[in-house]
Design an enzyme around this catalytic site. Structure first.
Site, PDB file in Angstrom:
ATOM      1  N   SER A 131      80.961  23.870 -71.972  1.00  0.00           N
ATOM      2  CA  SER A 131      79.509  23.885 -71.780  1.00  0.00           C
ATOM      3  C   SER A 131      78.861  24.763 -72.842  1.00  0.00           C
ATOM      4  O   SER A 131      79.464  25.724 -73.328  1.00  0.00           O
ATOM      5  CB  SER A 131      79.173  24.430 -70.390  1.00  0.00           C
ATOM      6  OG  SER A 131      77.800  24.722 -70.281  1.00  0.00           O
ATOM      7  N   SER A 132      77.617  24.461 -73.175  1.00  0.00           N
ATOM      8  CA  SER A 132      76.886  25.263 -74.156  1.00  0.00           C
ATOM      9  C   SER A 132      76.555  26.656 -73.641  1.00  0.00           C
ATOM     10  O   SER A 132      76.167  27.535 -74.425  1.00  0.00           O
ATOM     11  CB  SER A 132      75.585  24.557 -74.548  1.00  0.00           C
ATOM     12  OG  SER A 132      74.738  24.398 -73.423  1.00  0.00           O
ATOM     13  N   CYS A 133      76.722  26.895 -72.336  1.00  0.00           N
ATOM     14  CA  CYS A 133      76.403  28.214 -71.779  1.00  0.00           C
ATOM     15  C   CYS A 133      77.415  29.274 -72.198  1.00  0.00           C
ATOM     16  O   CYS A 133      77.257  30.450 -71.873  1.00  0.00           O
ATOM     17  CB  CYS A 133      76.298  28.154 -70.263  1.00  0.00           C
ATOM     18  SG  CYS A 133      77.888  27.945 -69.430  1.00  0.00           S
TER      19      CYS A 133
ATOM     20  N   TYR B  70      80.160  31.274 -64.563  1.00  0.00           N
ATOM     21  CA  TYR B  70      80.598  29.958 -65.026  1.00  0.00           C
ATOM     22  C   TYR B  70      80.949  30.008 -66.510  1.00  0.00           C
ATOM     23  O   TYR B  70      81.972  29.459 -66.941  1.00  0.00           O
ATOM     24  CB  TYR B  70      79.489  28.936 -64.779  1.00  0.00           C
ATOM     25  CG  TYR B  70      79.792  27.554 -65.296  1.00  0.00           C
ATOM     26  CD1 TYR B  70      80.677  26.726 -64.621  1.00  0.00           C
ATOM     27  CD2 TYR B  70      79.182  27.066 -66.447  1.00  0.00           C
ATOM     28  CE1 TYR B  70      80.961  25.444 -65.089  1.00  0.00           C
ATOM     29  CE2 TYR B  70      79.461  25.795 -66.925  1.00  0.00           C
ATOM     30  CZ  TYR B  70      80.335  24.985 -66.244  1.00  0.00           C
ATOM     31  OH  TYR B  70      80.616  23.729 -66.714  1.00  0.00           O
TER      32      TYR B  70
ATOM     33  N   LYS C  42      84.496  29.187 -68.577  1.00  0.00           N
ATOM     34  CA  LYS C  42      84.594  28.190 -69.638  1.00  0.00           C
ATOM     35  C   LYS C  42      85.110  28.801 -70.941  1.00  0.00           C
ATOM     36  O   LYS C  42      85.843  28.149 -71.702  1.00  0.00           O
ATOM     37  CB  LYS C  42      83.235  27.521 -69.857  1.00  0.00           C
ATOM     38  CG  LYS C  42      82.890  26.547 -68.754  1.00  0.00           C
ATOM     39  CD  LYS C  42      83.892  25.413 -68.752  1.00  0.00           C
ATOM     40  CE  LYS C  42      83.976  24.671 -67.457  1.00  0.00           C
ATOM     41  NZ  LYS C  42      85.023  23.645 -67.461  1.00  0.00           N
TER      42      LYS C  42
ATOM     43  N   HIS D  59      71.311  20.039 -61.904  1.00  0.00           N
ATOM     44  CA  HIS D  59      70.750  20.530 -63.147  1.00  0.00           C
ATOM     45  C   HIS D  59      69.306  20.048 -63.297  1.00  0.00           C
ATOM     46  O   HIS D  59      68.815  19.241 -62.506  1.00  0.00           O
ATOM     47  CB  HIS D  59      71.593  20.057 -64.325  1.00  0.00           C
ATOM     48  CG  HIS D  59      72.891  20.775 -64.454  1.00  0.00           C
ATOM     49  ND1 HIS D  59      74.103  20.198 -64.142  1.00  0.00           N
ATOM     50  CD2 HIS D  59      73.178  22.043 -64.847  1.00  0.00           C
ATOM     51  CE1 HIS D  59      75.081  21.071 -64.349  1.00  0.00           C
ATOM     52  NE2 HIS D  59      74.548  22.194 -64.768  1.00  0.00           N
TER      53      HIS D  59
END
Length: 322
Positions: free
Chosen positions: A108-110, A137, A141, A180
Site C-alpha cells: 500500500s502507498s501508506c 497497517y 506492510k 475506503h
C-alpha cells in the site's frame, strides 16, 4: 505452472484471478489454487504450513490483507497490525519452506512517511514518521516488504512487492463505516440521491489530494511485474528497495472526487464538509516512473472507472444491505 492466489475473494485478488483464468482458457498451462478464509485461515501458522506442504505452488501471489479506511484503522489498530503481520509472515515463510521460487506481495502507498516529497519515490521508505491514522497497517506492510527483501538476500529467491495507490473498482467494500473513501462516497451519494437528501456530509476540508487506480489496472500491473524477467527487473530495482510503486501518476482533490461521484450517481443536493473530521495526509501521489520505464502504464481513466464501479454497485447492491 501452479499459482496460489491468497485473497482471491478480495477486490485485487479477484481481479488477478480473473485474468489468470482467462489466460488458462486461452491455452496457457496454469493451475490456479485458491482457498477461502473458511478453508484456510492465513493467520494460523500450522494451517498455512500444511497447505503449502500439500500444494507446493511454483508461484505465490499474496493479495490477502485486512484493509479499511480511516475510521476502521483508528478503531481497530491492533487487528490491523496483528492480522497483517501474521498473514505476511506465514505466507511468505511457508511459501519459501515449500519451495516457491517466485512470490508477489501487494502492499500500500501508506508505507511512505506523512511528510514526504511528492510524488513519492520508492526510496522514501523509512525516511520519516508515518501518518498516525494508519500507522499500524503501514508498519505491517513495511514488514512485508522487508520480509521479501530479506528472503531474497539470504536465500536467493525472487520475491517482489508492488505498492499500489488508492484502489477502487468492482468487488470493492462498500460498508458505510469500514470502507475506503471511493466506495464510501459512492454508497453515500447513491443513498442520498435515492432518498432525496438535501445534503451529503464529507469528512474534512475536501482539500487533500489523492490518486486512484482501477483494480483492473492493478491486476495487470501485478502480473506484469511478476512476469518481468529478472534481468529487466533487477536493472530497474535496487535490491535494498525491491518494491515498485503502481499508480496513475495523477491525483484529484477529495472535494472534486465528491462532485464527480455526485454526478455519476445523479445526486443534486448540497455537499457539506465536516471540518471537525481529520483530513489525513494532504497529498499522496505516487512516482510511477520506475514502472513506466519497465514498460507499463495505467489505462483506465477515473471518469470511466467511476462509471463502471457505480454500475457494478447497482448490480450488486443487495449484498451491501447488511
Amino acid at each position: 505452472m501452479k499459482i496460489y492466489v491468497a485473497g482471491h475473494r478480495g477486490m485485487v485478488g479477484g481481479a488477478i484471478t480473473r485474468r489468470l483464468q482467462a489466460r488458462k482458457v486461452a491455452g496457457e498451462d496454469l493451475q490456479i489454487v485458491t482457498r477461502t478464509h473458511k478453508e484456510l485461515d492465513l493467520t494460523n501458522q500450522a494451517a498455512v504450513r500444511d497447505f503449502m506442504d500439500s500444494e507446493k505452488p511454483d508461484v505465490v501471489i499474496l493479495a490477502a490483507a485486512k484493509v479499511g479506511g480511516i475510521h476502521a484503522n483508528n478503531t481497530y489498530p491492533a487487528d490491523f497490525i496483528y492480522e497483517n503481520l501474521m498473514i505476511e509472515c506465514n505466507v511468505i515463510h511457508q511459501a519459501f519452506a515449500a519451495g516457491a521460487k517466485k512470490l508477489l506481495q501487494l502492499g500500500s502507498s501508506c508505507i511512505y512517511p506523512k511528510a514526504v516529497p511528492q510524488p513519492m519515490k520508492e526510496d522514501a521508505l523509512l525516511t520519516g514518521t508515518l501518518e498516525p491514522t494508519n500507522e499500524p497497517y503501514a508498519v505491517a506492510k513495511i514488514a512485508g516488504i522487508k520480509l521479501c527483501e530479506s528472503y531474497n538476500r539470504q536465500h536467493g529467491v525472487d520475491y517482489r512487492s508492488v505498492m499500489p495507490t488508492n484502489l477502487y473498482g468492482p468487488g470493492d467494500n462498500f460498508h458505510p463505516e469500514n470502507s475506503h473513501v471511493m466506495p464510501a462516497l459512492i454508497r453515500r451519494f447513491h443513498e442520498a440521491a435515492q432518498t432525496g437528501q438535501e445534503e451529503v456530509v464529507m469528512w474534512g476540508t475536501g482539500k487533500p489530494m489523492r490518486e486512484f487506480l482501477h483494480v483492473d489496472d492493478m491486476a495487470e500491473a501485478s502480473l506484469f511485474v511478476l512476469e518481468l524477467d529478472k534481468k529487466t527487473y533487477d536493472a530497474n530495482t535496487d535490491p535494498m528497495l525491491s518494491h515498485i510503486n503502481v499508480g496513475t501518476g495523477t491525483d484529484v482533490s477529495i472535494g472534486e472526487l465528491g462532485r464527480m461521484v455526485a454526478e455519476v450517481t445523479g445526486y443534486k443536493g448540497r455537499i457539506v464538509q465536516d471540518l471537525s473530521k481529520p483530513d489525513g495526509t494532504m497529498k499522496k501521489l505516487m512516482d510511477v516512473s520506475r514502472l513506466a520505464d519497465m514498460g507499463w502504464t495505467a489505462r483506465v481513466s477515473l471518469e470511466d472507472g467511476l462509471k463502471e464501479t457505480y454500475q457494478w454497485f447497482l448490480e450488486n447492491q443487495d449484498s451491501f444491505r447488511k
